[in-house]
Design a protein around this motif. Structure first.
Motif, PDB file in Angstrom:
ATOM      1  N   THR A   1      35.877  39.936  66.776  1.00 11.75           N
ATOM      2  CA  THR A   1      34.580  39.820  66.090  1.00 11.75           C
ATOM      3  C   THR A   1      34.264  40.992  65.178  1.00 11.75           C
ATOM      4  O   THR A   1      33.267  40.938  64.439  1.00 11.75           O
ATOM      5  N   GLY A   2      35.053  42.061  65.199  1.00 11.38           N
ATOM      6  CA  GLY A   2      34.718  43.201  64.358  1.00 11.38           C
ATOM      7  C   GLY A   2      35.722  44.321  64.491  1.00 11.38           C
ATOM      8  O   GLY A   2      36.794  44.170  65.063  1.00 11.38           O
ATOM      9  N   VAL A   3      35.324  45.491  63.981  1.00  6.94           N
ATOM     10  CA  VAL A   3      36.219  46.644  63.902  1.00  6.94           C
ATOM     11  C   VAL A   3      35.437  47.915  64.225  1.00  6.94           C
ATOM     12  O   VAL A   3      34.266  48.051  63.840  1.00  6.94           O
ATOM     13  N   GLY A   4      36.098  48.848  64.894  1.00 10.98           N
ATOM     14  CA  GLY A   4      35.560  50.189  65.087  1.00 10.98           C
ATOM     15  C   GLY A   4      36.554  51.211  64.578  1.00 10.98           C
ATOM     16  O   GLY A   4      37.767  50.982  64.592  1.00 10.98           O
ATOM     17  N   ILE A   5      36.063  52.349  64.137  1.00 12.11           N
ATOM     18  CA  ILE A   5      36.927  53.385  63.595  1.00 12.11           C
ATOM     19  C   ILE A   5      36.501  54.741  64.144  1.00 12.11           C
ATOM     20  O   ILE A   5      35.309  55.045  64.241  1.00 12.11           O
ATOM     21  N   ARG A   6      37.499  55.537  64.554  1.00 11.59           N
ATOM     22  CA  ARG A   6      37.256  56.895  65.028  1.00 11.59           C
ATOM     23  C   ARG A   6      37.843  57.874  64.014  1.00 11.59           C
ATOM     24  O   ARG A   6      38.926  57.668  63.480  1.00 11.59           O
ATOM     25  N   PHE A   7      37.091  58.948  63.770  1.00 14.82           N
ATOM     26  CA  PHE A   7      37.498  59.944  62.791  1.00 14.82           C
ATOM     27  C   PHE A   7      38.009  61.198  63.494  1.00 14.82           C
ATOM     28  O   PHE A   7      37.798  61.379  64.699  1.00 14.82           O
ATOM     29  N   LYS A   8      38.664  62.069  62.756  1.00 11.10           N
ATOM     30  CA  LYS A   8      39.269  63.265  63.345  1.00 11.10           C
ATOM     31  C   LYS A   8      38.230  64.214  63.929  1.00 11.10           C
ATOM     32  O   LYS A   8      38.557  65.033  64.788  1.00 11.10           O
ATOM     33  N   ASP A   9      36.985  64.134  63.453  1.00 13.05           N
ATOM     34  CA  ASP A   9      35.928  64.962  64.033  1.00 13.05           C
ATOM     35  C   ASP A   9      35.340  64.328  65.289  1.00 13.05           C
ATOM     36  O   ASP A   9      34.340  64.798  65.814  1.00 13.05           O
ATOM     37  N   GLN A  10      35.958  63.235  65.748  1.00 11.67           N
ATOM     38  CA  GLN A  10      35.597  62.491  66.959  1.00 11.67           C
ATOM     39  C   GLN A  10      34.326  61.649  66.816  1.00 11.67           C
ATOM     40  O   GLN A  10      33.864  61.043  67.782  1.00 11.67           O
ATOM     41  N   SER A  11      33.754  61.612  65.622  1.00 13.12           N
ATOM     42  CA  SER A  11      32.661  60.678  65.384  1.00 13.12           C
ATOM     43  C   SER A  11      33.227  59.273  65.229  1.00 13.12           C
ATOM     44  O   SER A  11      34.446  59.095  65.040  1.00 13.12           O
ATOM     45  N   GLU A  12      32.355  58.279  65.294  1.00  4.89           N
ATOM     46  CA  GLU A  12      32.804  56.897  65.247  1.00  4.89           C
ATOM     47  C   GLU A  12      31.890  56.055  64.365  1.00  4.89           C
ATOM     48  O   GLU A  12      30.717  56.391  64.156  1.00  4.89           O
ATOM     49  N   ALA A  13      32.435  54.977  63.848  1.00  8.00           N
ATOM     50  CA  ALA A  13      31.658  53.900  63.241  1.00  8.00           C
ATOM     51  C   ALA A  13      32.041  52.642  63.998  1.00  8.00           C
ATOM     52  O   ALA A  13      33.210  52.247  64.028  1.00  8.00           O
ATOM     53  N   THR A  14      31.066  52.030  64.631  1.00 15.01           N
ATOM     54  CA  THR A  14      31.354  50.906  65.526  1.00 15.01           C
ATOM     55  C   THR A  14      30.688  49.628  65.036  1.00 15.01           C
ATOM     56  O   THR A  14      29.790  49.656  64.188  1.00 15.01           O
ATOM     57  N   GLU A  15      31.169  48.534  65.560  1.00 14.88           N
ATOM     58  CA  GLU A  15      30.598  47.203  65.316  1.00 14.88           C
ATOM     59  C   GLU A  15      30.531  46.870  63.830  1.00 14.88           C
ATOM     60  O   GLU A  15      29.556  46.290  63.346  1.00 14.88           O
ATOM     61  N   LEU A  16      31.571  47.236  63.100  1.00 12.05           N
ATOM     62  CA  LEU A  16      31.669  46.822  61.703  1.00 12.05           C
ATOM     63  C   LEU A  16      32.111  45.364  61.634  1.00 12.05           C
ATOM     64  O   LEU A  16      33.045  44.956  62.323  1.00 12.05           O
ATOM     65  N   ASP A  17      31.456  44.597  60.789  1.00 10.24           N
ATOM     66  CA  ASP A  17      31.877  43.208  60.585  1.00 10.24           C
ATOM     67  C   ASP A  17      33.131  43.125  59.712  1.00 10.24           C
ATOM     68  O   ASP A  17      33.879  42.143  59.781  1.00 10.24           O
ATOM     69  N   LEU A  18      33.349  44.162  58.893  1.00 11.55           N
ATOM     70  CA  LEU A  18      34.498  44.194  57.999  1.00 11.55           C
ATOM     71  C   LEU A  18      34.857  45.641  57.713  1.00 11.55           C
ATOM     72  O   LEU A  18      33.972  46.466  57.442  1.00 11.55           O
ATOM     73  N   LEU A  19      36.158  45.947  57.759  1.00 12.94           N
ATOM     74  CA  LEU A  19      36.665  47.249  57.362  1.00 12.94           C
ATOM     75  C   LEU A  19      37.624  47.049  56.196  1.00 12.94           C
ATOM     76  O   LEU A  19      38.583  46.274  56.291  1.00 12.94           O
ATOM     77  N   ILE A  20      37.371  47.763  55.099  1.00 14.54           N
ATOM     78  CA  ILE A  20      38.190  47.669  53.891  1.00 14.54           C
ATOM     79  C   ILE A  20      38.975  48.954  53.732  1.00 14.54           C
ATOM     80  O   ILE A  20      38.403  50.043  53.658  1.00 14.54           O
ATOM     81  N   GLY A  21      40.281  48.826  53.666  1.00 17.24           N
ATOM     82  CA  GLY A  21      41.141  49.980  53.414  1.00 17.24           C
ATOM     83  C   GLY A  21      41.335  50.184  51.927  1.00 17.24           C
ATOM     84  O   GLY A  21      42.065  49.439  51.281  1.00 17.24           O
ATOM     85  N   ALA A  22      40.654  51.175  51.376  1.00 19.34           N
ATOM     86  CA  ALA A  22      40.817  51.566  49.975  1.00 19.34           C
ATOM     87  C   ALA A  22      41.316  53.003  49.953  1.00 19.34           C
ATOM     88  O   ALA A  22      40.928  53.800  49.100  1.00 19.34           O
ATOM     89  N   ASP A  23      42.198  53.301  50.902  1.00 24.03           N
ATOM     90  CA  ASP A  23      42.597  54.678  51.166  1.00 24.03           C
ATOM     91  C   ASP A  23      44.001  55.009  50.678  1.00 24.03           C
ATOM     92  O   ASP A  23      44.662  55.887  51.207  1.00 24.03           O
ATOM     93  N   GLY A  24      44.442  54.326  49.629  1.00 24.10           N
ATOM     94  CA  GLY A  24      45.604  54.761  48.884  1.00 24.10           C
ATOM     95  C   GLY A  24      46.949  54.452  49.516  1.00 24.10           C
ATOM     96  O   GLY A  24      47.050  53.734  50.512  1.00 24.10           O
ATOM     97  N   ILE A  25      47.999  55.018  48.925  1.00 26.89           N
ATOM     98  CA  ILE A  25      49.365  54.680  49.294  1.00 26.89           C
ATOM     99  C   ILE A  25      49.692  55.070  50.732  1.00 26.89           C
ATOM    100  O   ILE A  25      50.567  54.464  51.359  1.00 26.89           O
ATOM    101  N   HIS A  26      48.995  56.052  51.290  1.00 35.92           N
ATOM    102  CA  HIS A  26      49.207  56.467  52.679  1.00 35.92           C
ATOM    103  C   HIS A  26      48.135  55.873  53.602  1.00 35.92           C
ATOM    104  O   HIS A  26      47.751  56.498  54.596  1.00 35.92           O
ATOM    105  N   SER A  27      47.691  54.684  53.321  1.00 37.21           N
ATOM    106  CA  SER A  27      46.551  54.060  53.984  1.00 37.21           C
ATOM    107  C   SER A  27      46.650  54.033  55.508  1.00 37.21           C
ATOM    108  O   SER A  27      47.595  53.485  56.082  1.00 37.21           O
ATOM    109  N   VAL A  28      45.650  54.613  56.151  1.00 36.71           N
ATOM    110  CA  VAL A  28      45.535  54.536  57.610  1.00 36.71           C
ATOM    111  C   VAL A  28      45.188  53.116  58.033  1.00 36.71           C
ATOM    112  O   VAL A  28      45.661  52.629  59.064  1.00 36.71           O
ATOM    113  N   VAL A  29      44.368  52.450  57.249  1.00 42.24           N
ATOM    114  CA  VAL A  29      43.989  51.069  57.578  1.00 42.24           C
ATOM    115  C   VAL A  29      45.206  50.155  57.504  1.00 42.24           C
ATOM    116  O   VAL A  29      45.423  49.309  58.382  1.00 42.24           O
ATOM    117  N   ARG A  30      46.020  50.328  56.484  1.00 42.99           N
ATOM    118  CA  ARG A  30      47.247  49.534  56.374  1.00 42.99           C
ATOM    119  C   ARG A  30      48.140  49.756  57.598  1.00 42.99           C
ATOM    120  O   ARG A  30      48.682  48.794  58.166  1.00 42.99           O
TER     121      ARG A  30
END
Length: 380
Positions: A139-168
């Motif tokens: 039903t969704g996506v969550g993401i954790r960052f290196k500073d240990q903060s989070e973004a939770t309950e995303l309905d959509l995550l878009i990877g626009a993070d270039g050739i070394h894409s973490v999302v990819r």
């Protein structure tokens, strides 16, 4: 108007274009950027009419800002490296605007980013957020960052993070991009230094003796400066940074056999930056559940068709169109499938064509690239 909770990883050209388009469609959009702030970095880029027309649909402020800082090349010209023979010439500027609905613009990447950032609420950009791990559910996506903060309950995550894409990598597994064996030099010189070079107000491509060898030049800053971009084969150098200082004498040495007009451009350079060029093969899928990719995250390409930024902007527009009427998370995977179906063949064709580096060498029809309108292409 939809109201999805959308996260975009990467505040580059594609990410900010998507952020603007999706925000205008009524969605709750947050952009996560690993840099601490917006910096004036990156290369000068060529926005062909298809890219400019896609930008124009994002609003008059963005369109006007791009035109105010960019230049409008008079033509797109091909010349041979040794004889200087002109093998193709396409009128651009007013003729391109008449034919395609938008001109060609040559602009510094930072000026385009500034225009896109100015149009999007700054409070919705979260800086210093380097993605570390991604957790997807049905039903969704969550993401954790290196500073240990989070973004939770995303309905959509878009990877626009270039050739070394973490999302990819999260979607399809880790895979390293491939060094092409080609390096690029870039420099900016005051146009007054090269004003005697013919057609200095045009976009001119000097075709070298091999597909890896070329010199491209075009106007910047409304013609006050001239951008020089040169590539050559060099397997021994792998530095990927766009800010690594190069050697002007080395640059001139690579092109010593080129026509005097081409050498005059290099003779005007006081300093040059050097980088290695990397690529990946086309993907057969861009989306997985509630995650998708755009731009270099899914189709990094060689610069030989000058479509990298254009493809990212087109992706952003077509993605937003497919999500414009989506207001329930359950509808997201189907919308992403439509987006992918509309974009993957075109982007992959240009990705492969850029690798081959033959497009418009001896003329040909540019309409299939320049005439594309991301805002009106039929929905899948």
């Amino acid at each position: 108007m939809g109201q999805l909770k959308i996260g975009i990883v990467g505040a580059g050209i594609g990410g900010l274009a998507a952020a603007n388009a999706l925000h205008q469609a009524g969605h709750d959009v947050t952009v996560f950027e690993q840099a601490k702030q917006f910096f004036r970095v990156g290369a000068d880029i060529n926005l062909t009419p298809n890219a400019v027309r896609a930008l124009d649909g994002l609003g008059p402020d963005i369109a006007q800002a791009a035109r105010a800082s960019g230049a409008r090349p008079t033509h797109r010209i091909s010349r041979m490296w040794d004889t200087g023979e002109e093998t193709s010439r396409l009128p651009m500027s007013d003729e391109a605007e008449r034919k395609y609905g938008a001109p060609q613009l040559t602009i510094h990447r930072a000026d385009l980013l500034a225009a896109l950032a100015e149009a999007f609420p700054l409070a919705r950009v979260r800086f210093d957020k380097r993605a570390e791990s991604i957790a997807a559910t049905d039903t969704g996506v969550g993401i954790r960052f290196k500073d240990q903060s989070e973004a939770t309950e995303l309905d959509l995550l878009i990877g626009a993070d270039g050739i070394h894409s973490v999302v990819r990598n999260a979607m399809f597994g880790a895979e390293s991009p491939r060094f092409t064996g080609v390096v690029a030099f870039r420099a900016v010189v005051p146009t007054v230094r090269v004003r005697d070079v013919p057609n200095i107000a045009a976009f001119t491509k000097w075709w070298g003796p091999s597909p890896e060898s070329q010199i491209v030049t075009f106007p910047l800053n409304q013609g006050r400066d001239t951008f020089i971009f040169a590539t050559t084969a060099q397997d021994s150098w792998h530095e990927e940074s766009w800010t690594t200082a190069g050697n002007v004498e080395e640059l001139r040495g690579f092109y010593a056999g080129f026509h005097p007009d081409a050498r005059a451009l290099l003779d005007a350079c006081d300093a040059v930056l050097k980088t290695a060029l990397y690529e990946r093969d086309p993907l057969t899928r861009w989306s997985n559940g509630h995650m998708t990719l755009l731009g270099d995250a899914c189709h990094p390409m060689m610069p030989f068709m000058a479509q990298g930024a254009g493809m990212a902007i087109e992706d952003a527009v077509v993605l937003a169109r497919n999500l414009s009427d989506v207001d329930k998370p359950a509808q997201v995977p189907a919308a992403l499938a439509r987006y992918e179906a509309m974009r993957i063949e075109r982007a992959s064709s240009i990705q492969i064509g850029s690798r081959g580096n033959q497009w418009l060498k001896a003329g040909g029809n540019a309409d299939w690239v320049y005439g594309y309108d991301a805002w009106s292409v039929p929905m899948a």
